[in-house]
Design a protein around this motif. Structure first.
Motif, PDB file in Angstrom:
ATOM      1  N   ASP A 166      59.476  57.506 -98.779  1.00  0.00           N
ATOM      2  CA  ASP A 166      60.756  56.899 -99.096  1.00  0.00           C
ATOM      3  C   ASP A 166      61.556  57.813-100.033  1.00  0.00           C
ATOM      4  OD1 ASP A 166      59.437  56.578-101.502  1.00  0.00           O
ATOM      5  OD2 ASP A 166      59.984  54.478-101.743  1.00  0.00           O
ATOM      6  N   THR A 167      62.868  57.509-100.167  1.00  0.00           N
ATOM      7  CA  THR A 167      63.762  58.372-100.928  1.00  0.00           C
ATOM      8  C   THR A 167      63.426  58.382-102.414  1.00  0.00           C
ATOM      9  OG1 THR A 167      65.553  58.153 -99.334  1.00  0.00           O
ATOM     10  CG2 THR A 167      66.176  58.759-101.581  1.00  0.00           C
ATOM     11  N   ALA A 168      63.031  57.244-102.961  1.00  0.00           N
ATOM     12  CA  ALA A 168      62.705  57.196-104.387  1.00  0.00           C
ATOM     13  C   ALA A 168      61.552  58.139-104.714  1.00  0.00           C
ATOM     14  CB  ALA A 168      62.350  55.765-104.801  1.00  0.00           C
ATOM     15  N   THR A 169      60.543  58.179-103.847  1.00  0.00           N
ATOM     16  CA  THR A 169      59.408  59.076-104.082  1.00  0.00           C
ATOM     17  C   THR A 169      59.833  60.529-103.976  1.00  0.00           C
ATOM     18  OG1 THR A 169      57.819  57.446-103.249  1.00  0.00           O
ATOM     19  CG2 THR A 169      57.144  59.765-103.214  1.00  0.00           C
ATOM     20  N   MET A 170      60.636  60.851-102.956  1.00  0.00           N
ATOM     21  CA  MET A 170      61.068  62.243-102.788  1.00  0.00           C
ATOM     22  C   MET A 170      61.979  62.675-103.935  1.00  0.00           C
ATOM     23  SD  MET A 170      59.378  63.111-100.244  1.00  0.00           S
ATOM     24  CE  MET A 170      59.990  64.745 -99.995  1.00  0.00           C
ATOM     25  N   THR A 171      62.779  61.748-104.446  1.00  0.00           N
ATOM     26  CA  THR A 171      63.635  62.073-105.594  1.00  0.00           C
ATOM     27  C   THR A 171      62.782  62.426-106.802  1.00  0.00           C
ATOM     28  OG1 THR A 171      65.398  60.625-104.789  1.00  0.00           O
ATOM     29  CG2 THR A 171      65.430  61.188-107.137  1.00  0.00           C
ATOM     30  N   ALA A 172      61.704  61.674-107.026  1.00  0.00           N
ATOM     31  CA  ALA A 172      60.812  61.958-108.155  1.00  0.00           C
ATOM     32  C   ALA A 172      60.100  63.297-107.955  1.00  0.00           C
ATOM     33  CB  ALA A 172      59.789  60.831-108.309  1.00  0.00           C
ATOM     34  N   LEU A 173      59.656  63.575-106.730  1.00  0.00           N
ATOM     35  CA  LEU A 173      58.990  64.862-106.465  1.00  0.00           C
ATOM     36  C   LEU A 173      59.973  66.025-106.614  1.00  0.00           C
ATOM     37  CD1 LEU A 173      56.813  63.833-103.373  1.00  0.00           C
ATOM     38  CD2 LEU A 173      55.993  64.315-105.696  1.00  0.00           C
ATOM     39  N   ALA A 174      61.230  65.828-106.191  1.00  0.00           N
ATOM     40  CA  ALA A 174      62.239  66.875-106.351  1.00  0.00           C
ATOM     41  C   ALA A 174      62.529  67.124-107.825  1.00  0.00           C
ATOM     42  CB  ALA A 174      63.520  66.484-105.622  1.00  0.00           C
ATOM     43  N   ALA A 175      62.559  66.059-108.627  1.00  0.00           N
ATOM     44  CA  ALA A 175      62.782  66.225-110.061  1.00  0.00           C
ATOM     45  C   ALA A 175      61.656  67.036-110.688  1.00  0.00           C
ATOM     46  CB  ALA A 175      62.891  64.853-110.732  1.00  0.00           C
ATOM     47  N   THR A 176      60.418  66.789-110.271  1.00  0.00           N
ATOM     48  CA  THR A 176      59.294  67.587-110.766  1.00  0.00           C
ATOM     49  C   THR A 176      59.462  69.046-110.367  1.00  0.00           C
ATOM     50  OG1 THR A 176      57.808  65.688-110.639  1.00  0.00           O
ATOM     51  CG2 THR A 176      56.784  67.871-110.657  1.00  0.00           C
ATOM     52  N   THR A 177      59.920  69.270-109.141  1.00  0.00           N
ATOM     53  CA  THR A 177      60.137  70.634-108.667  1.00  0.00           C
ATOM     54  C   THR A 177      61.178  71.347-109.524  1.00  0.00           C
ATOM     55  OG1 THR A 177      59.603  69.965-106.409  1.00  0.00           O
ATOM     56  CG2 THR A 177      60.849  72.010-106.678  1.00  0.00           C
TER      57      THR A 177
END
Length: 621
Positions: A550-561
């Motif tokens: 989902d988008t919320a998870t990918m947003t969190a992973l992108a923030a970590t990146t």
């Protein structure tokens, strides 16, 4: 006012300065032993009934020391060209005159020295010869005086001429410019530390100021201007600056001491160049020269931007490709000597210190250089903004101008903004026509379609303005026309509601299509079709075949990146794995997905963050 002496060796420059000021500018033992100037010498003279002190720069006249003469000549306001009556016009007389003229000097005087050694007829003949020599140069209106430092003949008249010129000397530069001092000498003093001297070309320096030399920061510990201890020095004055936090080895002749806002170093300079009329042949592209700018001298190669060559006496725009970084600001004067450093061949003025390596001869670029030649900062900015199809970098413009106030951001002119808007809307319409089942391209992809050379900042500003005006819409990172939207059927909406909590619960592990079909009790083909539809809309993300996030998870992973890339812009799979707690395989899969959609790009074993990507970083993402 700064006065510079010029002329052939042993024509009495140092002796005349001593007669005018009482100061012997030959300070080195070797200079005194040989009776010639080797280094730059300095002396000062107070102007009666006027809060002004004249500074003298006494330059060497020997042919092998012309580079030293150039280091001093770039900062002078008034030139004294000396010719000895018993010797006449000599080679260095002519070259020093060429240097002064090519540096744009229009104020000065020609002085026949040692008149006590020559007959009156000889002096009169030299007067005529000098007037003919000055014709066609910037000093063609300069008076010719006859003096003898030994007997005092003419010295008082020359001193009065200098006093009058000092009273008429305008400020060196307008307000609003940053401090820039061309270092022509550096040394250490016990109890003081590193001291640099030079002419302050622009701005002001005060005790306590933070300045920069070669990227190193230093603080002004104490300050002398025109040989007096002061708290503040102004453009046009000779200065000695004691610097705290800088070692003697870190400062040298040729460097620039500047306010942080104006600091720059460049290896490509666009300039307008004039070839000295006495040159025997045209100046062609590819010619290697010695470039003298401020107190610095470096090798450079010439690229003529208009035609293939410059004829003697003519001028043209050129690009100078320097073999080492130089400090250069718009409006600075420069001088070129031939590759063998045997003669002065040309001079000119800096138009743009941020010269491009590509598109340097296009009509668009030549129009920009014409804008750089306009007489005021405001007019240059206005015209460059109108010409800049890709926006004007305000920070770079301010540094090129040497402005005291640092600026940031970009500006788009009205015409450029409207042209980009029309291209953007047309690109979206074309994308929707070709891919009606997709919501739209992400912002970074759209930028590559519309304006790949446009910087990120003006692009994001343009996009935000169009969103605010309702001319485009954005869902997550995906941009589309407001009237375009991929509509879900009632069945697809029902399935989307059922899988949403399952994807949220799966988090960074993701969920497989078959498991979602099982848990939702839905036919697997129908669920796969719905997942594909939602992925096209940007509602969820297919990292590998049949694996969805989902988008919320990918947003969190992108923030970590982004956090991991904050240092040098790169992220390794191992660092991403450790930061997210994912297994190595899943971490690699996520990073490769980020590569595919444009958040990252693969370079060797690294994944580098794309600075222009707005994925998972836009409002509503």
């Amino acid at each position: 006012m700064i006065v510079g002496t010029a002329g052939h060796i042993d024509h009495g420059k140092t002796t005349l300065v001593r007669a005018l000021t009482g100061v012997d500018t030959d300070r080195l033992p070797e200079e005194k032993a040989r009776g010639i100037s080797i280094e730059l010498g300095y002396a000062y003279l107070d102007v009666p009934e006027h809060d002004e002190r004249i500074g003298f720069i006494d330059v060497p006249g020997h042919e092998k020391l012309v580079h030293t003469m150039l280091a001093g000549a770039s900062g002078i306001d008034f030139a004294l060209l000396l010719v000895a009556a018993d010797d006449g016009v000599m080679p260095q007389t002519r070259e020093h005159l060429a240097v002064l003229s090519l540096l744009g000097l229009t104020r000065g005087a020609a002085v026949v020295t040692k008149v006590d050694r020559a007959e009156p007829g000889r002096v009169a003949a030299l007067d005529d010869e000098l007037r003919a020599l000055l014709a066609g140069t910037g000093l063609d209106a300069a008076p010719v005086l006859a003096v003898s430092a030994l007997t005092g003949q003419g010295v008082a008249e020359l001193r009065e001429l200098l006093f009058a010129a000092a009273r008429r000397t305008p400020p060196r530069s307008p307000a609003g410019l940053a401090a820039r001092l061309a270092v022509d000498r550096a040394f250490s003093l016990d109890g003081v530390g590193t001291v640099v001297t030079g002419t302050l070309h622009a701005g002001e320096i005060a005790v306590g100021d933070e300045l920069v030399v070669q990227g190193l920061h230093a603080r002004v510990r104490s300050l002398h201007a025109q040989n007096r201890a002061v708290q503040r020095a102004q453009a046009g004055q000779r200065c000695a600056v004691a610097l705290a936090g800088l070692a003697r080895a870190q400062a040298a002749r040729g460097q620039w001491l500047t306010a942080p806002a104006a600091a720059l170093a460049t290896e490509r300079v666009d300039a307008r160049l004039r070839l000295w009329p006495g040159e025997p042949r045209p100046l062609r592209s590819g010619t290697r020269v010695h470039l003298h700018l401020g107190a610095q001298g470096v090798m450079a190669s010439i690229a003529v931007l208009e035609g293939d060559a410059i004829e003697p006496g003519a001028s043209a725009r050129v690009q100078l490709v320097c073999h080492a970084a130089v400090g250069a600001w718009r409006g600075d004067r420069l001088v070129l000597r031939d590759a063998g450093a045997t003669r002065t061949v040309a001079g000119g003025v800096v138009l743009d210190p941020f010269a491009p390596a590509r598109y340097r001869r296009t009509p668009e670029r030549l129009a920009e250089l014409a804008a750089c030649e306009l007489p005021t900062v405001a007019r240059r900015r206005e015209r460059l903004l109108a010409l800049s199809a890709l926006g004007l970098d305000l920070g770079r413009f301010a540094r090129a101008e040497g402005l005291a106030e640092a600026q940031q951001g970009w500006a788009l002119g009205d015409a450029a903004s409207e042209a980009l808007t029309q291209r953007l809307l047309a690109a979206l319409a074309d994308f929707h026509a070709r891919s009606p089942d997709e919501l739209g391209p992400d912002g970074a992809r759209l930028r590559r379609l519309v304006a790949p050379r446009l910087a990120e900042a003006p692009w994001l500003e343009l996009l935000a303005g169009l969103r605010a005006a309702g001319r485009v819409a954005q869902r997550g990172a995906f941009v589309h026309l407001p009237e375009h939207g991929v509509q879900l059927s009632a069945v697809e909406r029902r399935i989307a509601q059922k899988i949403a909590p399952l994807l949220a619960a799966a988090g960074a592990d993701g969920a497989w299509a078959r498991d979602l079909a099982r848990d939702c009790a839905e036919p697997e083909p129908l669920l796969r079709a719905t997942l594909a539809r939602l992925a096209q809309q940007g509602e969820l993300h297919q990292v590998v075949r049949d694996l969805f996030f989902d988008t919320a998870t990918m947003t969190a992973l992108a923030a970590t990146t982004r956090r991991l890339a904050a240092g040098d812009g790169s992220v390794t799979a191992a660092a991403f794995r450790d930061a997210t707690g994912l297994g190595r395989k899943r971490a690699i899969q996520v990073m490769e997905y980020f590569d595919r959609i444009g958040l990252l790009r693969r370079v060797g074993d690294e994944h580098r963050l794309r600075a222009d990507s707005a994925l998972f970083d836009e409002p509503g993402s």
